[in-house]
Design a protein around this motif. Structure first.
Motif, PDB file in Angstrom:
ATOM      1  N   LEU A 401       1.006  -1.209   0.119  1.00  0.00           N
ATOM      2  CA  LEU A 401       0.086   0.047  -0.064  1.00  0.00           C
ATOM      3  C   LEU A 401       1.027   1.216  -0.083  1.00  0.00           C
ATOM      4  N   LYS A 402       2.190   1.259   0.502  1.00  0.00           N
ATOM      5  CA  LYS A 402       2.925   2.534   0.401  1.00  0.00           C
ATOM      6  C   LYS A 402       3.315   2.722  -0.550  1.00  0.00           C
ATOM      7  N   GLY A 407       3.039   5.812  -5.518  1.00  0.00           N
ATOM      8  CA  GLY A 407       3.205   5.650  -7.001  1.00  0.00           C
ATOM      9  C   GLY A 407       4.261   4.923  -7.708  1.00  0.00           C
ATOM     10  N   GLN A 408       4.871   4.060  -6.620  1.00  0.00           N
ATOM     11  CA  GLN A 408       6.157   3.218  -7.061  1.00  0.00           C
ATOM     12  C   GLN A 408       5.900   1.751  -7.477  1.00  0.00           C
ATOM     13  N   ALA A 409       6.680   1.245  -8.265  1.00  0.00           N
ATOM     14  CA  ALA A 409       6.630  -0.254  -8.309  1.00  0.00           C
ATOM     15  C   ALA A 409       6.859  -1.095  -7.077  1.00  0.00           C
ATOM     16  N   LYS A 490      -4.198   0.577 -16.835  1.00  0.00           N
ATOM     17  CA  LYS A 490      -3.193   0.156 -15.614  1.00  0.00           C
ATOM     18  C   LYS A 490      -3.036   1.601 -14.941  1.00  0.00           C
ATOM     19  N   ALA A 491      -2.296   2.170 -15.423  1.00  0.00           N
ATOM     20  CA  ALA A 491      -1.863   3.636 -15.000  1.00  0.00           C
ATOM     21  C   ALA A 491      -2.798   4.361 -14.394  1.00  0.00           C
ATOM     22  N   PHE A 492      -4.204   4.307 -14.880  1.00  0.00           N
ATOM     23  CA  PHE A 492      -5.144   5.044 -14.347  1.00  0.00           C
ATOM     24  C   PHE A 492      -6.098   4.552 -13.243  1.00  0.00           C
ATOM     25  N   VAL A 493      -5.887   2.998 -13.067  1.00  0.00           N
ATOM     26  CA  VAL A 493      -6.507   2.478 -11.813  1.00  0.00           C
ATOM     27  C   VAL A 493      -5.514   2.589 -10.681  1.00  0.00           C
ATOM     28  N   LEU A 494      -4.069   2.550 -10.976  1.00  0.00           N
ATOM     29  CA  LEU A 494      -3.477   2.675  -9.768  1.00  0.00           C
ATOM     30  C   LEU A 494      -3.405   4.195  -9.560  1.00  0.00           C
TER      31      LEU A 494
END
Length: 701
Positions: A401-402, A407-409, A490-494
């Motif tokens: 979650l962190k 916004g990191q892998a 995927k980027a939008f979901v994240l």
């Protein structure tokens, strides 16, 4: 039951899918299966065929009657039995059971709690067959699980809103999964595993305790010289008499198709636990209600009393009903399973975040879903979670979650091998999360364990709220997914999940929920500490709660307000009965023993004075002074409780009445108990007309 016969005997008293497949015509079976899977309407000719087959099967298995088995808002189950017989003109009978009798019953709806939905003169109600929960045979009757509604169609039970909430969650989950590309999913099921804790005590002792008989918990009672401080009961050797009870209980449950799996001693003396395998929520709730009934019936055969109250004894652990909750698709995917690479598991991340948001936003009504006069005594200590709702996710998910928040892998630490220091021991990997017994809502690998429900209540309430709240969060997620027109979903979901997490991360807490520092920290975070049902009750009818339940068609506004009235009324009535019972026990039972002991002591002291010097009576006089002081204080507290109880009886507003019982009557009872227990501790057992804690908790062998 021999192990070799277990596979044959399991579910032998259940009209399950196997029986229907073998006995029903193929077209009828397909129609019933379609109704169960897709919720389609069942035609009368199909119902007639099912009823005829069900009757023949039931008679073969010894049934002479049938009953529509339902769950009114008493929190218990209800049943009215009718025989299969139909008289003939020649004085004989035939055995009949029609499709109409299967699908519909007509119990009196005015005598059950309705919260104002039904007046006494508006008596008609209906029970409607729930084909998704299989019928079963118990005590010579065919039990047909049903929903219960009023003449006007209002839900008067717990099954109807539970089924509605399951459907709402499924609909919203399927939409989200389709938007994520999982087009083959047609249905999502909520699954539950309800761990049931309980106490066993000698039946003869139970019969001598008015408080246990009338209220389910002991209202007075000095602690035994030993409690649970030695920590020797948890997972300890099961006593032969208890083991025999558990064996018979398992067999009864297995014949009814209830997958009882685990049994063990719990933390408190005379406390135990039974845990089943996961089942679809509706069936799991039915099975838990049935489990509680069977527990009591089997206990009676073994000369035990099975106590299901959340806090039957002071000073030791109470009993909960841990609600293990998960969501699975009809394609076999557990949506709360992180998988090997949770950072790339988009469905898992989406549903995890939906649950976090739901628990945070709707914490007050989730707290209310487990509130009762009994459970309020249990929450907050002795391995019961606090009243502050928070979520434990463990170290690995905290790191995941962190990474979402930043916004990191996500880089998984990988599986960790357990090193136990002895080469002979097997190698195995650690789970991805520890357990936190102080957390109300804990992630435990591929599910959430909601630890707040009490042992005596139906778990339907908690799951209705949880299902609906998660459905609402999924609705919001779907609306965002549907509006997105870009090419990097995927980027939008994240990014969307990052935003949800930033709003709701306050509810995440991996520490010790019992500390005062957490209470202070929770207050700073804005998390509510609703310690009792009256504290939580106003949130049930707040605008956002009404909007939530009506939007998803779980409750109408009238159904919501009816439950508001019922919960308040039940709470006040429960404590009122406790107050009257306590007064009677102190006035008649404890006082009698106190006076008898004082008389004997006085007589003994006077005899010794005649034979010896006055100083020889020091022990008797000291005891008499202590008994007299305790008796005087007890009498004053008793009069205070009696007077305040009379005041409570005159109140009319539901919330005000419940608050008075919580704030005044319970406080009075605590004071009276203090002095009553001090007196009891001085009195030998032979002077007491009821068994003590030591006798009840340590008598089983």
């Amino acid at each position: 039951m021999e192990a070799s016969k277990l596979t044959e005997e399991f579910g032998c008293l259940v009209f399950n899918d196997k029986v229907m497949r073998e006995r029903l015509p193929k077209d009828t079976y397909k129609a019933v299966h379609k109704t169960i899977e897709k919720g389609t309407h069942l035609e009368l000719d199909v119902a007639n065929c099912v009823a005829a087959t069900m009757k023949e099967w039931a008679i073969e298995n010894g049934a002479t009657h049938f009953t529509h088995w339902f769950q009114p808002m008493t929190g218990l189950t209800a049943e009215k039995h009718d025989s299969f017989i139909s008289p003939c003109e020649n004085g004989t009978i035939i055995m009949e059971f029609s499709g109409k009798e299967l699908v519909k019953g007509e119990p009196d709806a005015s005598s059950f709690p309705s919260g104002g939905l039904r007046a006494t003169f508006e008596a008609r109600g209906y029970t409607a067959w729930d084909p998704s929960s299989p019928a079963f045979i118990k005590d010579g009757s065919l039990y047909i699980p049903t929903a219960f509604c009023s003449y006007g169609g209002e839900a008067l039970d717990k099954k109807t809103p539970l089924l509605r909430s399951m459907e709402a969650l499924s609909q919203e989950a399927v939409k989200v999964l389709h938007a994520l590309g999982y087009k083959d999913v047609q249905r999502v099921n909520t699954t539950i595993g309800s761990e049931q804790e309980y106490f066993l005590i000698d039946k003869e002792y139970y019969k001598k305790r008015k408080d246990l008989l009338f209220t389910g918990r002991t209202l007075i009672g000095a602690p035994a010289t030993k409690g649970q401080e030695m920590e020797d009961h948890y997972f300890g050797v099961i006593k032969p008499k208890v083991s025999a009870y558990m064996h018979d209980l398992d067999e009864e449950l297995w014949r009814l198709g209830i997958p009882a799996k685990t049994k063990h001693n719990e933390v408190a003396p005379s406390q135990h636990e039974l845990a089943p395998v996961f089942e679809t929520a509706n069936i799991a709730v039915d099975h838990n209600q049935l489990t509680m009934e069977v527990m009591k019936k089997v206990a009676d055969k073994h000369n035990f009393a099975c106590l299901l109250h959340e806090k039957p004894f002071e000073g030791i652990n109470g009993s909960g009903k841990h609600n293990n909750w998960s969501v699975c698709t009809d394609t076999g995917m557990n949506l709360l399973d992180p998988g090997k690479n949770p950072g790339e598991n988009i469905p898992f991340l989406v549903f995890l975040m939906a649950v976090i948001a739901a628990v945070d936003e709707y914490a007050p009504i989730l707290r209310l879903s487990v509130a009762s006069a009994g459970n309020d005594h249990r929450l907050g200590g002795n391995e019961a979670p606090p009243a502050i709702i928070s979520i434990f996710v463990g170290d690995e998910l905290a790191d995941l979650l962190k990474s979402v928040e930043e916004g990191q892998a996500y880089q998984s630490a990988g599986k960790v091998q357990m090193a136990m220091g002895a080469t002979v021991l097997p190698h195995f990997t650690k789970d991805n999360t520890d357990r936190n017994r102080t957390s109300p809502f804990a992630f435990t690998g591929n599910k959430f364990e909601f630890r707040m429900p009490g042992s005596a209540v139906s778990v339907a309430n908690a799951n209705i709220v949880l299902n609906t709240a998660v459905a609402e969060e999924l609705t919001r997620i779907y609306e965002k997914l549907e509006s997105y027109k870009g090419d990097d979903q995927k980027a939008f979901v994240l990014s969307m999940l990052q935003d949800i997490l930033s709003k709701h991360k306050r509810v995440l807490f991996n520490g010790n929920g019992y500390t005062e520092s957490w209470v202070e920290e929770a207050a700073k975070r804005g998390l509510l500490n609703l310690k009792s049902l009256p504290d939580a009750m106003p949130y049930w009818i707040k605008e956002e709660s009404v909007e939530l339940f009506t939007k998803h068609h779980i409750f109408t506004k009238e159904e919501l307000y009816s439950r508001y009235e019922i919960l308040l009324e039940n709470y006040a009535k429960s404590i009122h009965i406790e107050s009257l019972t306590m007064q009677e026990m102190v006035r008649k039972d404890l006082t009698e023993g106190l006076i008898a002991y004082q008389n004997d002591l006085s007589h003994e002291a006077m005899q010794k004075k005649q034979l010896l010097s006055a100083s020889a009576c020091t022990m008797e006089l000291s005891l008499l002074e202590k008994l007299d002081a305790a008796g005087t204080a007890m009498q004053e507290a008793l009069e205070k409780l009696a007077g305040d109880t009379q005041l409570a009886e005159q109140k009319e507003d539901g919330l005000e009445t419940a608050q008075f019982y919580q704030q005044t009557i319970l406080a009075d009872m605590d004071v009276l108990r203090k002095y009553a227990d001090e007196a009891e501790a001085l009195i030998p057992e032979k002077y007491l007309s009821y068994p003590t804690y030591g006798q009840m908790l340590f008598s089983l062998r």
